[in-house]
Structures are given as C-alpha cells and as structure tokens.
Design a protein around this motif. Sequence first.
Motif, short mmCIF file in Angstrom:
data_model
loop_
_atom_site.label_atom_id
_atom_site.label_comp_id
_atom_site.label_asym_id
_atom_site.label_seq_id
_atom_site.Cartn_x
_atom_site.Cartn_y
_atom_site.Cartn_z
N TYR A 185 12.15 -28.86 -22.46
CA TYR A 185 12.35 -27.68 -23.30
C TYR A 185 11.88 -26.42 -22.59
N GLY A 186 12.67 -25.37 -22.70
CA GLY A 186 12.24 -24.02 -22.37
C GLY A 186 12.08 -23.29 -23.69
N ILE A 187 10.85 -22.94 -24.03
CA ILE A 187 10.55 -22.40 -25.36
C ILE A 187 10.20 -20.92 -25.24
N TYR A 188 10.94 -20.10 -25.97
CA TYR A 188 10.75 -18.64 -25.94
C TYR A 188 10.04 -18.23 -27.23
N HIS A 189 8.91 -17.56 -27.07
CA HIS A 189 8.11 -17.21 -28.25
C HIS A 189 7.22 -16.01 -27.92
N GLN A 190 6.40 -15.63 -28.89
CA GLN A 190 5.52 -14.46 -28.77
C GLN A 190 6.32 -13.23 -28.32
N TYR A 191 7.42 -13.00 -29.01
CA TYR A 191 8.28 -11.86 -28.69
C TYR A 191 7.57 -10.55 -29.01
N GLU A 192 7.67 -9.61 -28.08
CA GLU A 192 7.13 -8.27 -28.29
C GLU A 192 7.99 -7.51 -29.29
N SER A 193 9.31 -7.68 -29.17
CA SER A 193 10.24 -6.96 -30.05
C SER A 193 11.54 -7.74 -30.14
N ASN A 194 12.55 -7.32 -29.40
CA ASN A 194 13.84 -8.00 -29.39
C ASN A 194 14.08 -8.58 -28.00
N TYR A 195 15.33 -8.87 -27.65
CA TYR A 195 15.61 -9.52 -26.37
C TYR A 195 15.31 -8.63 -25.17
N ARG A 196 15.09 -7.37 -25.39
CA ARG A 196 14.76 -6.46 -24.30
C ARG A 196 13.25 -6.34 -24.08
N GLY A 197 12.46 -6.91 -24.97
CA GLY A 197 11.00 -6.82 -24.85
C GLY A 197 10.39 -8.01 -24.13
N CYS A 237 25.85 -25.41 -23.40
CA CYS A 237 26.29 -25.06 -22.06
C CYS A 237 25.88 -26.16 -21.10
N LEU A 238 26.08 -25.93 -19.82
CA LEU A 238 25.73 -26.91 -18.81
C LEU A 238 24.47 -26.46 -18.08
N GLN A 239 23.80 -27.43 -17.47
CA GLN A 239 22.53 -27.17 -16.80
C GLN A 239 22.76 -26.60 -15.40
N SER A 292 26.03 -21.07 -16.22
CA SER A 292 26.38 -21.37 -17.61
C SER A 292 25.31 -20.91 -18.59
N ILE A 293 24.06 -21.15 -18.22
CA ILE A 293 22.96 -20.75 -19.10
C ILE A 293 22.89 -19.23 -19.20
N GLY A 294 23.02 -18.56 -18.08
CA GLY A 294 23.01 -17.09 -18.08
C GLY A 294 24.14 -16.51 -18.91
N GLU A 295 25.33 -17.10 -18.78
CA GLU A 295 26.47 -16.63 -19.57
C GLU A 295 26.26 -16.87 -21.06
N ALA A 296 25.64 -17.98 -21.42
CA ALA A 296 25.36 -18.26 -22.83
C ALA A 296 24.40 -17.22 -23.39
N TRP A 297 23.36 -16.87 -22.62
CA TRP A 297 22.42 -15.85 -23.10
C TRP A 297 23.10 -14.49 -23.24
N LYS A 298 23.98 -14.15 -22.32
CA LYS A 298 24.72 -12.88 -22.44
C LYS A 298 25.55 -12.86 -23.71
N GLY A 307 22.67 -33.34 -18.13
CA GLY A 307 23.11 -32.01 -17.70
C GLY A 307 23.51 -31.08 -18.83
N LYS A 308 23.57 -31.58 -20.05
CA LYS A 308 23.90 -30.73 -21.20
C LYS A 308 22.67 -29.93 -21.60
N VAL A 309 22.92 -28.69 -22.03
CA VAL A 309 21.85 -27.83 -22.53
C VAL A 309 22.27 -27.26 -23.88
N GLU A 310 21.34 -27.25 -24.80
CA GLU A 310 21.54 -26.59 -26.10
C GLU A 310 20.54 -25.44 -26.19
N ILE A 311 21.03 -24.26 -26.53
CA ILE A 311 20.16 -23.11 -26.76
C ILE A 311 20.07 -22.93 -28.27
N HIS A 312 18.87 -23.05 -28.80
CA HIS A 312 18.62 -22.95 -30.24
C HIS A 312 18.00 -21.57 -30.52
N ILE A 313 18.70 -20.77 -31.31
CA ILE A 313 18.26 -19.42 -31.64
C ILE A 313 17.87 -19.38 -33.11
#
Length: 125
Positions: free
Chosen positions: A37-49, A78-80, A84-90, A116-122
């Motif tokens: 898992y790559g876990i994104y947390h403790q956000y300062e603000s939005n995706y630019r923070g 997306c794929l690992q 693919s991961i960068g495009e999914a985030w965009k 090789g499969k990746v799921e991004i959970h938002i």
Amino acid sequence: MIGKIRTNNFTDKDLFEKIGSLWSKTSDHNIENEVKYGIYHQYESNYRGDYTLTIAAETPVSNEKFVIPNQEYAVFECLQDGHSIGEAWKKIWQLEEEKKLNRKYSLDFEKYYPDGKVEIHIAIL
C-alpha cells in the motif's frame, strides 16, 4: 509499516527521489509477492499541498501498524508502472477540478497487487 515521507507533488524538487527511495525499502522485507500500500494522509490542504506518504504491506513488517479507515472511496484501476499510475492521478485531479470528484482529503491509498494491478482509492464525501 515500512516507512514514510512528507512531500508535495508540485514544489518538492526531490519528489521522485524521495518516493523511489521509500519504495526501495520494500525489498528489505521479502514481501515481493504480497499486497503493498501507498497511503496518502495528513493532507495540508488539497492535491497541491503537502502530504505524508506511508508505505505498508498486508503482512506487518514492524510493530507500527497502519489501519485504513472504513469509508467511502472512488476506485481507479491502472497498471503498476510509473506512466499508468501518473496518468490515473492526473485524471483524478482533473475530475476534482471539474467538480466531478468531491474528495474528502482524509486518507487515500494505492493498493499494489502482485500481478501488477493497482487500485487507487480516493476518499470521497
């Protein structure tokens, strides 16, 4: 938990080096065939923070455990590979800008499967 960093997608000139170094620590734990898992947390603000990225595996590799909260998520597949991961985030950021994705900014995560499969959970409101 394997490790964590604090960074920013738009202002941290060492972003890719930091993330690559963090992910390379997974090879120290013999977890190649496990879900990670790559876990994104403790956000300062939005995706630019600023945010914290924590790397963890399904099988604990230390006494530090990370619990992913049970909440509503939009899931993007997306794929690992970096492209693919960068495009999914965009796409996620674009949907947010277009007001088609109402993000909660509590905790998001990427789930990496051994095949090789990746799921991004938002997290969404």
